[in-house]
Design an enzyme around this catalytic site. Structure first.
Site: not given
Ligand code: DX5
Ligand code: ZN
Length: 224
Positions: A144, A73, A149, A44, A75, A182, A15, A42, A40
């Site tokens: 998840m 991903h 977040g 947001m 969010m 994740d 990630s 993220d 991956h």
């Molecule tokens: C959380 C994300 C994850 C997260 C993974 O909202 O979707 O991808 O950042 O990071 P770690 O492995 O640090 O939990």
């Molecule tokens: Zn993620």
């Protein structure tokens, strides 16, 4: 190795939230050399989750810096309004949350109409029943194991039962999705998830913020 898990292998997806963005190109290279299969991303929006990260503009820069498979991903509350822009940025797969504020089946169709992989994700507090109607039409299910977040949170064990259930449903119904997990993934939690049936392990802080990242990458990849 392709993003699709081969028999008996675990796909590792770092990630990038945990990466050093001031050195992004080198970070991507280091992770790819260490054996990353997927990146991956993220995304947001500060509305679906209380944090803001990156959008298509940054993804374009990532796309220019690597040939690896990119899984976005999302969010975000209204993925339907942004699918075309994410596709243009060069991602290979887009995962949306079942809890978002849009028509899930329509948005999955929208993603697939561009020839991209479509994924569905659910938060720790959302029951598996919520995603069952979409399981026949997704390429990926993202379980998840933390509240979306932020990186660096601890693993929520409810994910293990969900993975096992998704694994059972897939073989019973002859569905084709890959199962990824994740949040809070390390060698121990990753092992529990793979044993339950996860194909892809997403790991941020444990994997990337470590002096022995390549060793940790191999450790996750070797879980069976
Ligand atoms: C959380 C994300 C994850 C997260 C993974 O909202 O979707 O991808 O950042 O990071 P770690 O492995 O640090 O939990
Ligand atoms: Zn993620």
């Amino acid at each position: 190795m392709s993003w699709l898990p081969q028999q008996g292998e675990t796909v590792v997806a770092p990630s990038l939230l945990a990466a050093d963005f001031s050195n992004l190109k080198q970070e991507l290279q280091k992770l790819a050399e260490a054996g990353a299969d997927i990146f991956h991303l993220d995304i947001m929006d500060g509305h679906f989750v209380p944090n803001i990260t990156m959008g298509p503009f940054i993804i374009k820069a990532i796309r220019k810096s690597t040939d690896l498979f990119l899984d976005a991903h999302l969010m975000i509350s209204r993925p339907d309004l942004y699918i075309d822009r994410f596709i243009d940025s060069g991602v290979d797969a887009i995962t949306v949350h079942v809890e978002c504020d849009c028509q899930i089946d329509a948005v999955l169709k929208q993603i697939r109409s561009h020839g991209k992989q479509a994924g569905i994700s659910l938060k720790p507090g959302t029951a598996i029943e919520e995603i069952i109607p979409y399981l026949s039409e997704v390429d990926l299910v993202l379980v998840m194991s933390v509240e979306p977040g932020f990186g660096g949170q601890s693993f929520d064990r409810s994910a293990v039962d969900k993975i096992a259930e998704l694994h059972r449903l897939r073989s019973e119904n002859d569905w084709n999705y890959v199962i990824s997990v994740d949040g809070g993934i390390n060698a121990d939690t990753g092992n529990d998830c793979v044993k339950a049936g996860a194909d892809i392990l997403i790991s941020g802080s444990w994997l990337i913020n470590s002096d022995n990242m390549p060793e940790r990458m191999s450790k996750l990849a070797s879980l069976k």
